[in-house]
Design an enzyme around this catalytic site. Structure first.
Site, PDB file in Angstrom:
ATOM      1  N   ARG A  12     -11.485 -12.596  11.608  1.00 23.86           N
ATOM      2  CA  ARG A  12     -10.411 -13.147  10.761  1.00 23.86           C
ATOM      3  C   ARG A  12     -10.991 -13.956   9.598  1.00 23.86           C
ATOM      4  O   ARG A  12     -10.332 -14.164   8.592  1.00 23.86           O
ATOM      5  CB  ARG A  12      -9.456 -13.997  11.622  1.00 23.86           C
TER       6      ARG A  12
ATOM      7  N   TYR B 224       8.322  -6.477  -9.385  1.00 24.89           N
ATOM      8  CA  TYR B 224       8.439  -5.796  -8.097  1.00 24.89           C
ATOM      9  C   TYR B 224       9.411  -6.572  -7.211  1.00 24.89           C
ATOM     10  O   TYR B 224       9.244  -7.773  -6.999  1.00 24.89           O
ATOM     11  CB  TYR B 224       7.063  -5.669  -7.441  1.00 24.89           C
TER      12      TYR B 224
ATOM     13  N   ASP C 273       0.094  -9.779 -11.706  1.00 20.43           N
ATOM     14  CA  ASP C 273       0.144  -8.606 -10.829  1.00 20.43           C
ATOM     15  C   ASP C 273      -0.243  -7.409 -11.700  1.00 20.43           C
ATOM     16  O   ASP C 273       0.525  -6.959 -12.544  1.00 20.43           O
ATOM     17  CB  ASP C 273       1.559  -8.456 -10.248  1.00 20.43           C
TER      18      ASP C 273
ATOM     19  N   LYS D 162      -1.801   1.043  -3.898  1.00 19.28           N
ATOM     20  CA  LYS D 162      -1.447   1.952  -4.979  1.00 19.28           C
ATOM     21  C   LYS D 162      -2.696   2.623  -5.554  1.00 19.28           C
ATOM     22  O   LYS D 162      -3.457   3.205  -4.813  1.00 19.28           O
ATOM     23  CB  LYS D 162      -0.637   1.178  -6.022  1.00 19.28           C
TER      24      LYS D 162
HETATM   25  N1  PLP Z   1       3.300  -5.441  -6.662  1.00 21.60           N
HETATM   26  C1  PLP Z   1       3.727  -4.272  -7.163  1.00 21.60           C
HETATM   27  C2  PLP Z   1       3.801  -4.108  -8.641  1.00 21.60           C
HETATM   28  C3  PLP Z   1       4.132  -3.243  -6.307  1.00 21.60           C
HETATM   29  O1  PLP Z   1       4.559  -2.090  -6.831  1.00 21.60           O
HETATM   30  C4  PLP Z   1       4.056  -3.455  -4.906  1.00 21.60           C
HETATM   31  C5  PLP Z   1       4.488  -2.394  -3.967  1.00 21.60           C
HETATM   32  O2  PLP Z   1       5.101  -1.427  -4.356  1.00 21.60           O
HETATM   33  C6  PLP Z   1       3.606  -4.686  -4.432  1.00 21.60           C
HETATM   34  C7  PLP Z   1       3.221  -5.651  -5.326  1.00 21.60           C
HETATM   35  C8  PLP Z   1       3.537  -4.957  -2.941  1.00 21.60           C
HETATM   36  O3  PLP Z   1       2.456  -4.269  -2.401  1.00 21.60           O
HETATM   37  P1  PLP Z   1       2.357  -3.737  -0.865  1.00 21.60           P
HETATM   38  O4  PLP Z   1       3.391  -2.679  -0.702  1.00 21.60           O
HETATM   39  O5  PLP Z   1       0.949  -3.252  -0.780  1.00 21.60           O
HETATM   40  O6  PLP Z   1       2.612  -4.925  -0.002  1.00 21.60           O
END
Ligand code: PLP
Length: 380
Positions: A50, A102, A175, A200
């Site tokens: 961890r 998101y 992000d 992604k």
């Molecule tokens: N940020 C963006 C722009 C996303 O498109 C996503 C998921 O689609 C996330 C964060 C969250 O990621 P995760 O699904 O890996 O938790």
């Protein structure tokens, strides 16, 4: 050693060689505990899975280099990475978030604000005047940026945002999921932290759930993030770390290929009579095009959204008629996906009901364009 290009570093995964066998592909270390010496120290430099795992150290080191950061941390998901950042805030700290982002991160922030954990204000993406007005000097601790935003493709000027936020004593977290370090490097533009859903395009093969943070400076906030990750156990497992590193090796082939396809798809959609608007920062009419051209290079990402004459019914009809684009959530894989976004996000969504989001993959672009044309034809 000459200074190597980022694509070389990625392809060779930094060129690390495992010291016992000289293998070029790293082993997977599933061990949870690591042995102590008689004096109680840890001669192997690891204690417990961890806290540290050798399998993710290489992927973290590579990502830190690709983003130009001092350090990187992998997490069990993009959400785990994002929420770790918010966990570093104290009760009552003020956060600014963009209108379009998101939706799960947005909903998490509203939930935290609703429970009195943070103060939250929302500003239109990329609106620097609104940002200046909303910033509360010394109380605003964090400005969250998502560029390009999912699913609208809205663009925020990272350098200008960082300058304004820093002057008020706030940190900027970007992000960068939809851009990846191949197309945009937020730390070089002044951001303090970059966050990724590594699920992604960083991984790229739709077979890993992972997240990442990369920091410009190994400061006290970074140490808090590390502490949060270890204490909450939001770590990425060794098998996922291994897959992610393998995926990242082809990042510099996949990302430009998908972006090139996305550009062609977006342009083709502008010629469709049933389409009322195409949201893609690579199109000259997109409100963020000039800023995106300045702060991105090599393309504008893999997400293309478009709106349809005929509302939600038309959107459902087109999704049902597409054959090459698969109807599934997520984005950034090598295969193309389509999603009718608003119903997924529920009642509180600000995504238009007639919007379809495409994640454009690396298939032959003629197949992608023909698929869209045949699905849109009945609506013309
Ligand atoms: N940020 C963006 C722009 C996303 O498109 C996503 C998921 O689609 C996330 C964060 C969250 O990621 P995760 O699904 O890996 O938790």
């Amino acid at each position: 050693m000459p200074t190597l290009k980022l694509s070389t570093l990625a392809a060779q995964a930094l060129g690390w060689v495992e010291s016992t066998t000289r293998s070029l592909v790293p082993p997977i270390y599933p061990s949870a505990p690591y042995e102590r010496a008689a004096d109680g120290t840890y001669p192997g430099g690891h204690t417990y899975t961890r806290d540290q795992t050798p399998t993710y150290e290489q992927a973290e080191a590579l990502l830190a280099q690709l983003e130009g950061g001092q350090d990187a941390m992998l997490f069990s998901s993009g959400m785990a990475a994002a929420t770790t950042v918010f966990e570093t805030l104290d009760v009552g700290d003020h956060v600014l978030a963009p209108e379009q982002m998101y939706w799960t991160v947005r909903s998490w922030l509203h939930n935290l604000a609703g429970r009195g954990r943070i103060e939250l204000d929302v500003v239109p993406n990329g609106d620097l005047d609104a940002l200046r007005t909303a910033l509360r000097p010394r109380t605003t601790k964090l400005v969250w940026v998502e560029t390009p935003a999912n699913p609208s493709g809205a663009i925020t000027d990272i350098a200008a945002t960082a300058e304004i936020a820093h002057a008020a004593g706030a940190r900027v977290v970007v992000d960068g999921t939809l851009a990846t370090p191949v197309l945009c490097r937020p730390l070089a533009l002044g951001a303090d932290l970059v966050m990724h859903s590594a699920t992604k395009q960083l991984n790229g093969h739709s077979d890993v759930l992972a997240g990442a943070l990369v920091t410009a400076n190994e400061d006290a906030v970074w140490e808090r993030c590390r502490h949060e990750r270890a204490y909450r156990g939001a770590v990425l497992g060794p098998f996922e770390s291994w897959l992610l590193l393998r995926g990242m090796r082809t990042l510099f082939l996949r990302v430009p290929a998908a972006a090139q396809n996305a550009q062609r798809v977006a342009e083709a959609l502008t010629r469709q009579p049933a389409v009322t608007e195409v949201l893609y920062p690579g199109l000259p009419h997109h409100p963020g095009h000039a800023v995106a051209t300045r702060q991105m290079s090599g393309g504008f990402g893999m997400v293309v959204s478009f709106r349809l004459r005929g509302g939600a019914d038309a959107a459902r009809q087109v999704v049902g008629a597409l054959k090459v684009f698969r109807n599934a959530t997520s984005l950034g894989g090598v295969e193309s996906l389509v999603e009718h976004r608003a119903p997924v996000e529920g009642r509180d969504t600000n995504v238009p009901r007639d919007l379809l989001r495409l994640s454009v993959g690396i298939e032959d672009v003629e197949d992608l364009v023909s698929d869209l044309e045949q699905a849109l034809m009945p609506l013309a």
